[in-house]
Design a protein around this motif. Structure first.
Motif, PDB file in Angstrom:
ATOM      1  N   ASP A  85     -10.130  -9.956  16.339  1.00 29.84           N
ATOM      2  CA  ASP A  85      -9.939  -9.332  17.654  1.00 29.84           C
ATOM      3  C   ASP A  85      -8.881  -8.230  17.675  1.00 29.84           C
ATOM      4  O   ASP A  85      -8.599  -7.672  18.729  1.00 29.84           O
ATOM      5  N   GLY A  86      -8.269  -7.913  16.540  1.00 27.23           N
ATOM      6  CA  GLY A  86      -7.319  -6.802  16.499  1.00 27.23           C
ATOM      7  C   GLY A  86      -5.948  -7.102  17.075  1.00 27.23           C
ATOM      8  O   GLY A  86      -5.135  -6.187  17.247  1.00 27.23           O
ATOM      9  N   VAL A  87      -5.648  -8.364  17.383  1.00 21.41           N
ATOM     10  CA  VAL A  87      -4.328  -8.727  17.899  1.00 21.41           C
ATOM     11  C   VAL A  87      -3.268  -8.407  16.856  1.00 21.41           C
ATOM     12  O   VAL A  87      -3.424  -8.724  15.677  1.00 21.41           O
ATOM     13  N   GLN A  88      -2.189  -7.766  17.279  1.00 22.08           N
ATOM     14  CA  GLN A  88      -1.128  -7.330  16.367  1.00 22.08           C
ATOM     15  C   GLN A  88       0.089  -8.241  16.466  1.00 22.08           C
ATOM     16  O   GLN A  88       0.383  -8.795  17.528  1.00 22.08           O
ATOM     17  N   ARG A  89       0.801  -8.384  15.368  1.00 22.16           N
ATOM     18  CA  ARG A  89       2.090  -9.089  15.370  1.00 22.16           C
ATOM     19  C   ARG A  89       3.037  -8.358  14.429  1.00 22.16           C
ATOM     20  O   ARG A  89       2.734  -8.188  13.252  1.00 22.16           O
ATOM     21  N   ARG A  90       4.160  -7.928  14.962  1.00 20.39           N
ATOM     22  CA  ARG A  90       5.152  -7.243  14.138  1.00 20.39           C
ATOM     23  C   ARG A  90       5.958  -8.251  13.332  1.00 20.39           C
ATOM     24  O   ARG A  90       6.355  -9.301  13.843  1.00 20.39           O
ATOM     25  N   VAL A  91       6.235  -7.916  12.066  1.00 22.49           N
ATOM     26  CA  VAL A  91       6.962  -8.827  11.186  1.00 22.49           C
ATOM     27  C   VAL A  91       8.378  -8.333  10.926  1.00 22.49           C
ATOM     28  O   VAL A  91       9.346  -9.075  11.077  1.00 22.49           O
ATOM     29  N   THR A  92       8.538  -7.078  10.487  1.00 28.86           N
ATOM     30  CA  THR A  92       9.878  -6.555  10.195  1.00 28.86           C
ATOM     31  C   THR A  92      10.216  -5.438  11.166  1.00 28.86           C
ATOM     32  O   THR A  92       9.336  -4.777  11.723  1.00 28.86           O
ATOM     33  N   MET A  93      11.511  -5.201  11.349  1.00 27.00           N
ATOM     34  CA  MET A  93      11.947  -4.176  12.298  1.00 27.00           C
ATOM     35  C   MET A  93      13.268  -3.537  11.866  1.00 27.00           C
ATOM     36  O   MET A  93      14.074  -3.125  12.693  1.00 27.00           O
ATOM     37  N   ASP A  94      13.458  -3.437  10.557  1.00 29.91           N
ATOM     38  CA  ASP A  94      14.666  -2.798  10.047  1.00 29.91           C
ATOM     39  C   ASP A  94      14.507  -1.274  10.114  1.00 29.91           C
ATOM     40  O   ASP A  94      13.387  -0.753  10.090  1.00 29.91           O
ATOM     41  N   SER A  95      15.631  -0.567  10.186  1.00 32.33           N
ATOM     42  CA  SER A  95      15.575   0.894  10.263  1.00 32.33           C
ATOM     43  C   SER A  95      15.174   1.526   8.939  1.00 32.33           C
ATOM     44  O   SER A  95      14.776   2.690   8.897  1.00 32.33           O
ATOM     45  N   ALA A  96      15.252   0.777   7.840  1.00 27.73           N
ATOM     46  CA  ALA A  96      14.829   1.286   6.540  1.00 27.73           C
ATOM     47  C   ALA A  96      13.318   1.129   6.379  1.00 27.73           C
ATOM     48  O   ALA A  96      12.649   0.474   7.185  1.00 27.73           O
ATOM     49  N   VAL A  97      12.765   1.713   5.322  1.00 25.63           N
ATOM     50  CA  VAL A  97      11.333   1.612   5.037  1.00 25.63           C
ATOM     51  C   VAL A  97      11.009   0.234   4.472  1.00 25.63           C
ATOM     52  O   VAL A  97      11.643  -0.222   3.514  1.00 25.63           O
ATOM     53  N   ASP A  98      10.025  -0.436   5.068  1.00 27.12           N
ATOM     54  CA  ASP A  98       9.440  -1.670   4.532  1.00 27.12           C
ATOM     55  C   ASP A  98       7.978  -1.365   4.241  1.00 27.12           C
ATOM     56  O   ASP A  98       7.235  -0.956   5.137  1.00 27.12           O
ATOM     57  N   GLN A  99       7.536  -1.585   2.988  1.00 27.97           N
ATOM     58  CA  GLN A  99       6.234  -1.053   2.584  1.00 27.97           C
ATOM     59  C   GLN A  99       5.580  -1.941   1.530  1.00 27.97           C
ATOM     60  O   GLN A  99       6.224  -2.762   0.888  1.00 27.97           O
ATOM     61  N   HIS A 100       4.265  -1.742   1.381  1.00 30.53           N
ATOM     62  CA  HIS A 100       3.456  -2.372   0.344  1.00 30.53           C
ATOM     63  C   HIS A 100       3.561  -3.897   0.372  1.00 30.53           C
ATOM     64  O   HIS A 100       3.995  -4.532  -0.599  1.00 30.53           O
ATOM     65  N   PRO A 101       3.118  -4.548   1.458  1.00 29.15           N
ATOM     66  CA  PRO A 101       3.209  -6.009   1.540  1.00 29.15           C
ATOM     67  C   PRO A 101       2.115  -6.704   0.740  1.00 29.15           C
ATOM     68  O   PRO A 101       1.017  -6.184   0.549  1.00 29.15           O
ATOM     69  N   TYR A 128      -0.125  -5.165   6.693  1.00 31.17           N
ATOM     70  CA  TYR A 128      -0.095  -3.752   6.319  1.00 31.17           C
ATOM     71  C   TYR A 128       1.235  -3.163   6.759  1.00 31.17           C
ATOM     72  O   TYR A 128       2.009  -3.796   7.495  1.00 31.17           O
ATOM     73  N   ASP A 129       1.535  -1.966   6.298  1.00 33.58           N
ATOM     74  CA  ASP A 129       2.731  -1.280   6.789  1.00 33.58           C
ATOM     75  C   ASP A 129       2.305  -0.146   7.707  1.00 33.58           C
ATOM     76  O   ASP A 129       1.243   0.455   7.529  1.00 33.58           O
ATOM     77  N   SER A 130       3.114   0.126   8.695  1.00 31.78           N
ATOM     78  CA  SER A 130       2.742   1.102   9.721  1.00 31.78           C
ATOM     79  C   SER A 130       3.966   1.825  10.249  1.00 31.78           C
ATOM     80  O   SER A 130       5.076   1.282  10.230  1.00 31.78           O
ATOM     81  N   GLU A 131       3.732   3.026  10.755  1.00 31.03           N
ATOM     82  CA  GLU A 131       4.786   3.821  11.378  1.00 31.03           C
ATOM     83  C   GLU A 131       4.660   3.840  12.891  1.00 31.03           C
ATOM     84  O   GLU A 131       5.209   4.704  13.564  1.00 31.03           O
ATOM     85  N   ARG A 132       3.936   2.879  13.446  1.00 29.57           N
ATOM     86  CA  ARG A 132       3.639   2.899  14.879  1.00 29.57           C
ATOM     87  C   ARG A 132       4.884   2.808  15.757  1.00 29.57           C
ATOM     88  O   ARG A 132       4.847   3.192  16.931  1.00 29.57           O
ATOM     89  N   ASP A 133       5.975   2.286  15.248  1.00 30.82           N
ATOM     90  CA  ASP A 133       7.211   2.209  16.028  1.00 30.82           C
ATOM     91  C   ASP A 133       8.272   3.167  15.507  1.00 30.82           C
ATOM     92  O   ASP A 133       9.470   2.947  15.692  1.00 30.82           O
ATOM     93  N   GLY A 134       7.813   4.231  14.824  1.00 26.33           N
ATOM     94  CA  GLY A 134       8.726   5.280  14.389  1.00 26.33           C
ATOM     95  C   GLY A 134       9.316   5.076  13.012  1.00 26.33           C
ATOM     96  O   GLY A 134      10.091   5.915  12.550  1.00 26.33           O
ATOM     97  N   ASN A 135       8.988   3.975  12.363  1.00 26.87           N
ATOM     98  CA  ASN A 135       9.544   3.682  11.045  1.00 26.87           C
ATOM     99  C   ASN A 135       8.568   2.768  10.331  1.00 26.87           C
ATOM    100  O   ASN A 135       7.870   1.972  10.967  1.00 26.87           O
ATOM    101  N   LYS A 136       8.469   2.841   9.018  1.00 24.52           N
ATOM    102  CA  LYS A 136       7.532   1.981   8.295  1.00 24.52           C
ATOM    103  C   LYS A 136       8.028   0.541   8.295  1.00 24.52           C
ATOM    104  O   LYS A 136       9.052   0.216   7.700  1.00 24.52           O
ATOM    105  N   ASP A 137       7.264  -0.314   8.968  1.00 23.16           N
ATOM    106  CA  ASP A 137       7.549  -1.738   9.022  1.00 23.16           C
ATOM    107  C   ASP A 137       6.270  -2.517   8.741  1.00 23.16           C
ATOM    108  O   ASP A 137       5.173  -1.941   8.690  1.00 23.16           O
ATOM    109  N   LEU A 138       6.398  -3.824   8.581  1.00 19.92           N
ATOM    110  CA  LEU A 138       5.252  -4.668   8.280  1.00 19.92           C
ATOM    111  C   LEU A 138       4.662  -5.247   9.558  1.00 19.92           C
ATOM    112  O   LEU A 138       5.400  -5.672  10.463  1.00 19.92           O
TER     113      LEU A 138
END
Length: 551
Positions: free
Chosen positions: A466-482, A449-459
């Motif tokens: 169990d709800g374990v999270q893993r961040r995939v992208t971390m670019d300053s631009a918007v990453d959306q609709h995976p 999914y895409d999320s703004e949890r780190d201040g920017n839309k990333d994947l």
């Protein structure tokens, strides 16, 4: 040189012991060896060698007296202990044995043989190796004075990574090493930027990161290694700003193509459907009898496309309905007919239904409608969610048993799942941020999914269990609709990385692997298992040497 084994830190790399300290250590070690040998072979006896250096002769004499009940030592030590860990008077017997072998050399080896050290069994060697490995490893982990604070072992990273290094001490500089190469440096307290870009790289690559702090005199201390995997997103479409945008990619069931919508060459509010190879190339337009197309998706056999549409000349986007187009003929079939807003159609894997969200109940809810092979409806729509908040953007799991969707509840938008009949609803993410456009992994165990949890839309990925999270992208631009590829190896998405919305793909490692395993040739960072393995190897080598030299 700073010691990372003891609890205190010394700026001196060589310390002279007190008088008699090294010999006392050797006596204690020899006594321990003698005890072990006697237990293994009660008939063994000790007879000191006559060809020894003065220091070792003193040790031999002391050892002989120790076996008769005396532990006094009268000869002074003349050697310098080179390892600060040798100064501890509480070293276990076998570790002291190694130190004395280093101090006295061959003459002490003969002394060891004289007290029957050569008679210990392979099981004793294994016990000693284990004894050395465990304390050394634990000590290194506990006493490290510099750490990589912003990355966890096993993390995925991409692009330019901002790294925080926590260091305690009078350091003048900190450095970041990736596979033993310095990739960034700065002052203590300064965050370091690691540019992971590699020309033409697409396959995820493992790196071992080590933080190194440098004193004014040039001495250094290093952190425990952190292993990460670098991802390399690649761009598929290249429309420049003002030339149109390319968004909402979805994988073909075979995994070799993508479908997406684009307004290239059209009015800004009009979108057409295009397909392209997942490896890149020129997009191909899908011709239909409709002028507007949104949120396209494939039929299970790949022969048709589901999308939402309205008549721009006689209505507004609030009049949106679900349609299906035959890719061979370009003729479309209308699936829903309600005057309310119907959007985001997705075909079930068994071809029997199309899910969508609709405002026909007063708020956005998830619905599904039974359909024939050509997409024409065969029954009435069925409402699957019925709360007062918006629930939308449904997607089927690959096996068709579950549906994932996003729900605007409480103070944020979260990801939810339910069975395909609307039962067993369950919240997967629970936070105050926007979490949207969720989709399934092929095995049904993870969601993207895409999320703004780190201040920017990333994947991001999240475990359904169990709800374990893993961040995939971390670019300053918007990453959306995976969208997750059928083989599980890639994610397609749209991004604003080149100052315009275009399609991108990123390959990912096996999500079931908890840690990255870098290339063995590059995984040689100081601080990990290097010292314990060296100690263990030295123990085995000494045992074999003494055994070969035994009479």
């Amino acid at each position: 040189m700073r010691s990372r084994i003891s609890g205190e830190t010394s700026r001196n790399s060589s310390v002279k012991p007190a008088t008699g300290q090294s010999n006392q250590l050797c006596v204690e070690a020899a006594q321990t060896a003698q005890s072990a040998a006697n237990n293994a072979n009660p008939k063994s006896s000790n007879s000191p060698s006559n060809s020894q250096s003065p220091d070792c002769r003193a040790v031999a004499n002391s050892t002989s007296r120790a076996s008769s009940g005396s532990a006094s030592v009268t000869s002074p030590a003349k050697s310098t202990i080179r390892d600060s860990s040798c100064r501890s008077s509480t070293l276990p017997g076998m570790r002291g044995l190694l130190k004395c072998h280093a101090l006295c050399g061959e003459s002490f080896s003969r002394q060891l043989r004289s007290v029957s050290v050569h008679r210990f069994h392979p099981s004793l060697v294994l016990l000693v190796v284990t004894f050395l490995l465990l304390p050394a490893t634990g000590s290194l982990e506990q006493q490290s004075q510099i750490t990589i604070a912003s990355l966890a072992d096993g993390a995925w990273v991409e692009g330019t990574v901002d790294i925080e290094i926590a260091a305690e001490g009078d350091f003048t500089q900190v450095e970041l090493l990736a596979n033993n190469v310095v990739v960034a440096s700065g002052s203590p307290g300064e965050r370091l930027a690691w540019d992971t870009a590699v020309a033409n790289a697409t396959v995820p690559a493992g790196f071992t990161l080590i933080a190194r702090a440098v004193y004014s005199d040039g001495s250094r201390v290093e952190s425990t290694p952190v292993r990460v995997t670098v991802l390399y997103p690649r761009q598929l479409t290249f429309e420049a700003p003002g030339e149109g945008i390319n968004i909402q990619p979805e994988w073909h069931p075979s995994g070799d193509q993508l479908v997406f919508k684009s307004n290239r060459g059209l009015e800004q509010h009009i979108y057409h459907i295009y397909t392209m190879d997942a490896t890149g190339g020129d997009p191909v337009e899908i011709l239909t009898d409709r002028s507007y197309h949104g949120y396209p998706g494939w039929s299970p056999d790949g022969s048709r496309m589901v999308f939402n549409s309205y008549d721009p000349e006689n209505g507004t986007t609030h009049d949106m309905d679900i349609f299906v187009v035959n890719l061979s003929s370009g003729e479309s079939v209308q699936v829903t007919f309600d005057p309310a807003f119907d959007d985001s159609g997705r075909w079930s894997p068994n071809s029997e239904a199309i899910s969508f969200h609709s405002g026909r109940s007063g708020s956005l809810d998830v619905w599904k409608i039974p359909v024939a092979d050509d997409g024409s409806p065969t029954g009435e729509p069925m409402q699957l969610t019925s709360t007062d908040t918006s629930e939308h953007c449904p997607r089927w799991s690959f096996d068709g048993e579950w549906i994932v969707y996003q729900a605007d509840r409480d103070e944020g938008t979260d990801v939810w799942v339910m069975r395909s009949n609307g039962s067993d609803t369950r919240r997967v993410t629970d936070d105050p941020y926007y979490d949207g456009y969720p989709g399934w992994s092929p095995n049904g165990e993870w969601l993207v999914y895409d999320s703004e949890r780190d201040g920017n839309k990333d994947l991001y990925l999240v475990s359904v269990e169990d709800g374990v999270q893993r961040r995939v992208t971390m670019d300053s631009a918007v990453d959306q609709h995976p969208s997750w590829s059928p083989n599980g190896h890639s994610l397609a998405f749209h991004s604003g990385r080149d100052d315009n919305l275009n399609l991108w793909i990123v390959d990912i490692p096996d999500i079931t692997s908890p840690l990255v395993v870098p290339d063995a040739e590059t995984d040689t960072g100081a601080g990990g298992l290097l010292l314990p393995l060296a100690l263990g190897s030295a123990t085995v080598a000494l045992a074999l040497f003494l055994r070969r030299r035994s009479p």
